[in-house]
Write a protein that holds these residues in place. Sequence first.
Motif, PDB file in Angstrom:
ATOM      1  N   LYS A 166      30.725  35.010  40.906  1.00  0.00           N
ATOM      2  CA  LYS A 166      29.408  35.633  41.057  1.00  0.00           C
ATOM      3  C   LYS A 166      28.833  36.105  39.731  1.00  0.00           C
ATOM      4  O   LYS A 166      27.613  36.076  39.525  1.00  0.00           O
ATOM      5  CB  LYS A 166      29.502  36.794  42.049  1.00  0.00           C
ATOM      6  N   LYS A 167      29.700  36.511  38.826  1.00  0.00           N
ATOM      7  CA  LYS A 167      29.234  36.957  37.511  1.00  0.00           C
ATOM      8  C   LYS A 167      28.483  35.846  36.782  1.00  0.00           C
ATOM      9  O   LYS A 167      27.581  36.101  35.969  1.00  0.00           O
ATOM     10  CB  LYS A 167      30.416  37.435  36.676  1.00  0.00           C
ATOM     11  N   ASP A 168      28.851  34.585  37.083  1.00  0.00           N
ATOM     12  CA  ASP A 168      28.208  33.432  36.449  1.00  0.00           C
ATOM     13  C   ASP A 168      27.120  32.816  37.329  1.00  0.00           C
ATOM     14  O   ASP A 168      26.635  31.725  37.052  1.00  0.00           O
ATOM     15  CB  ASP A 168      29.261  32.358  36.129  1.00  0.00           C
ATOM     16  N   GLY A 169      26.776  33.509  38.440  1.00  0.00           N
ATOM     17  CA  GLY A 169      25.733  33.012  39.316  1.00  0.00           C
ATOM     18  C   GLY A 169      26.228  32.201  40.494  1.00  0.00           C
ATOM     19  O   GLY A 169      25.421  31.599  41.218  1.00  0.00           O
ATOM     20  N   GLY A 170      27.536  32.172  40.723  1.00  0.00           N
ATOM     21  CA  GLY A 170      28.103  31.413  41.830  1.00  0.00           C
ATOM     22  C   GLY A 170      28.367  32.255  43.060  1.00  0.00           C
ATOM     23  O   GLY A 170      27.824  33.352  43.207  1.00  0.00           O
ATOM     24  N   ARG A 171      29.250  31.776  43.933  1.00  0.00           N
ATOM     25  CA  ARG A 171      29.490  32.422  45.225  1.00  0.00           C
ATOM     26  C   ARG A 171      30.822  33.156  45.307  1.00  0.00           C
ATOM     27  O   ARG A 171      31.089  33.843  46.297  1.00  0.00           O
ATOM     28  CB  ARG A 171      29.429  31.377  46.338  1.00  0.00           C
ATOM     29  N   PHE A 172      31.685  33.036  44.304  1.00  0.00           N
ATOM     30  CA  PHE A 172      33.048  33.540  44.442  1.00  0.00           C
ATOM     31  C   PHE A 172      33.221  34.928  43.828  1.00  0.00           C
ATOM     32  O   PHE A 172      32.837  35.175  42.684  1.00  0.00           O
ATOM     33  CB  PHE A 172      34.034  32.550  43.804  1.00  0.00           C
ATOM     34  N   ASP A 173      33.820  35.796  44.628  1.00  0.00           N
ATOM     35  CA  ASP A 173      34.101  37.153  44.171  1.00  0.00           C
ATOM     36  C   ASP A 173      35.125  37.132  43.049  1.00  0.00           C
ATOM     37  O   ASP A 173      35.966  36.231  42.970  1.00  0.00           O
ATOM     38  CB  ASP A 173      34.644  38.004  45.323  1.00  0.00           C
ATOM     39  N   ALA A 174      35.071  38.135  42.197  1.00  0.00           N
ATOM     40  CA  ALA A 174      36.057  38.302  41.132  1.00  0.00           C
ATOM     41  C   ALA A 174      36.133  39.778  40.790  1.00  0.00           C
ATOM     42  O   ALA A 174      35.148  40.515  40.902  1.00  0.00           O
ATOM     43  CB  ALA A 174      35.682  37.489  39.899  1.00  0.00           C
ATOM     44  N   MET A 175      37.303  40.207  40.372  1.00  0.00           N
ATOM     45  CA  MET A 175      37.499  41.601  40.014  1.00  0.00           C
ATOM     46  C   MET A 175      36.771  41.914  38.709  1.00  0.00           C
ATOM     47  O   MET A 175      36.858  41.159  37.740  1.00  0.00           O
ATOM     48  CB  MET A 175      38.998  41.899  39.870  1.00  0.00           C
ATOM     49  N   ALA A 176      36.051  43.024  38.693  1.00  0.00           N
ATOM     50  CA  ALA A 176      35.329  43.417  37.487  1.00  0.00           C
ATOM     51  C   ALA A 176      36.303  43.577  36.322  1.00  0.00           C
ATOM     52  O   ALA A 176      37.349  44.207  36.456  1.00  0.00           O
ATOM     53  CB  ALA A 176      34.589  44.734  37.728  1.00  0.00           C
ATOM     54  N   ARG A 183      37.739  32.460  37.257  1.00  0.00           N
ATOM     55  CA  ARG A 183      36.819  31.437  36.771  1.00  0.00           C
ATOM     56  C   ARG A 183      37.565  30.118  36.555  1.00  0.00           C
ATOM     57  O   ARG A 183      37.068  29.041  36.907  1.00  0.00           O
ATOM     58  CB  ARG A 183      36.175  31.901  35.470  1.00  0.00           C
ATOM     59  N   ALA A 184      38.765  30.214  36.000  1.00  0.00           N
ATOM     60  CA  ALA A 184      39.568  29.022  35.760  1.00  0.00           C
ATOM     61  C   ALA A 184      39.993  28.374  37.072  1.00  0.00           C
ATOM     62  O   ALA A 184      39.949  27.145  37.219  1.00  0.00           O
ATOM     63  CB  ALA A 184      40.797  29.388  34.926  1.00  0.00           C
ATOM     64  N   VAL A 185      40.400  29.182  38.043  1.00  0.00           N
ATOM     65  CA  VAL A 185      40.838  28.653  39.332  1.00  0.00           C
ATOM     66  C   VAL A 185      39.676  27.989  40.064  1.00  0.00           C
ATOM     67  O   VAL A 185      39.805  26.880  40.598  1.00  0.00           O
ATOM     68  CB  VAL A 185      41.457  29.763  40.198  1.00  0.00           C
ATOM     69  N   VAL A 186      38.522  28.643  40.099  1.00  0.00           N
ATOM     70  CA  VAL A 186      37.346  28.063  40.764  1.00  0.00           C
ATOM     71  C   VAL A 186      37.010  26.710  40.143  1.00  0.00           C
ATOM     72  O   VAL A 186      36.741  25.731  40.850  1.00  0.00           O
ATOM     73  CB  VAL A 186      36.141  29.025  40.667  1.00  0.00           C
ATOM     74  N   GLY A 187      37.048  26.638  38.824  1.00  0.00           N
ATOM     75  CA  GLY A 187      36.751  25.379  38.152  1.00  0.00           C
ATOM     76  C   GLY A 187      37.726  24.282  38.508  1.00  0.00           C
ATOM     77  O   GLY A 187      37.332  23.123  38.724  1.00  0.00           O
ATOM     78  N   ALA A 188      39.014  24.621  38.588  1.00  0.00           N
ATOM     79  CA  ALA A 188      40.035  23.622  38.909  1.00  0.00           C
ATOM     80  C   ALA A 188      39.916  23.143  40.353  1.00  0.00           C
ATOM     81  O   ALA A 188      40.104  21.954  40.643  1.00  0.00           O
ATOM     82  CB  ALA A 188      41.424  24.195  38.660  1.00  0.00           C
ATOM     83  N   VAL A 189      39.606  24.056  41.277  1.00  0.00           N
ATOM     84  CA  VAL A 189      39.443  23.664  42.680  1.00  0.00           C
ATOM     85  C   VAL A 189      38.219  22.755  42.836  1.00  0.00           C
ATOM     86  O   VAL A 189      38.269  21.731  43.521  1.00  0.00           O
ATOM     87  CB  VAL A 189      39.326  24.907  43.580  1.00  0.00           C
ATOM     88  N   ALA A 190      37.108  23.129  42.186  1.00  0.00           N
ATOM     89  CA  ALA A 190      35.911  22.294  42.235  1.00  0.00           C
ATOM     90  C   ALA A 190      36.188  20.915  41.637  1.00  0.00           C
ATOM     91  O   ALA A 190      35.744  19.889  42.174  1.00  0.00           O
ATOM     92  CB  ALA A 190      34.762  22.970  41.484  1.00  0.00           C
TER      93      ALA A 190
END
Length: 221
Positions: A166-176, A183-190
């Motif tokens: 979400k910090k980068d404008g996407g849909r996935f939550d991440a700890m502040a 971010r790395a995991v989301v990229g690898a899954v995509a």
Amino acid sequence: MNETLRQARVSALTLFVFALVATALMAGVYALTHKIVAANEQAARLAIVSQVLPAGGYDNDPARAAVTLSAADGRRLGNDGPSQVYIARLGGRMVARVFEATAPNGYAGRIRLLVGVDAQGAITGVRVVSHKETPGLGDYIDRAKSDWIDQFNGLALTRDSEWKVKKDGGRFDAMAGATVSPRAVVGAVANTLRFVAAERTKPGQWDTQPVPAREPTGARP
């Protein structure tokens, strides 16, 4: 002067011998342990495979039905070379596959994953197999630490803009304050979903192999 030179030579020779022995010992330890380490990692990976597949949704043993992707395809998934695809079938029909994938850009290095994808291209589950992320900060990507990774379940490849934290404008939550790891995991899954989408238009042998004759037929949990 000759005595000084002789002592210097003796010291240099002694250091060389110590270095040679230390190198030999390290090589010996590696030779004795690297296969054990690799086997342990493989065993852990197989234990996680069932966690990313729908319970009761397949009747074969995906580990025995595994096939190997080429080095080129393995690298497309972020891996170092050839990698495994674990195939789940129901009544002989492929219902899901579990891919080995790697996020190369974790905060502390590579994050190795298993990504389950069903026959329609939707995610059945994701698990982190190994990582070196900071304990108590970036390690919440690990299912043993939190349920963060469950937010991938049921998602399919849609707009690339959604596949960000979400910090980068996407849909996935991440700890502040700890967004590098997710971010790395989301990229690898995509990236895995993109690989699957590309291969669906040209199914290969790893996707269509027949059911092995000796596979157990009882439903797996």
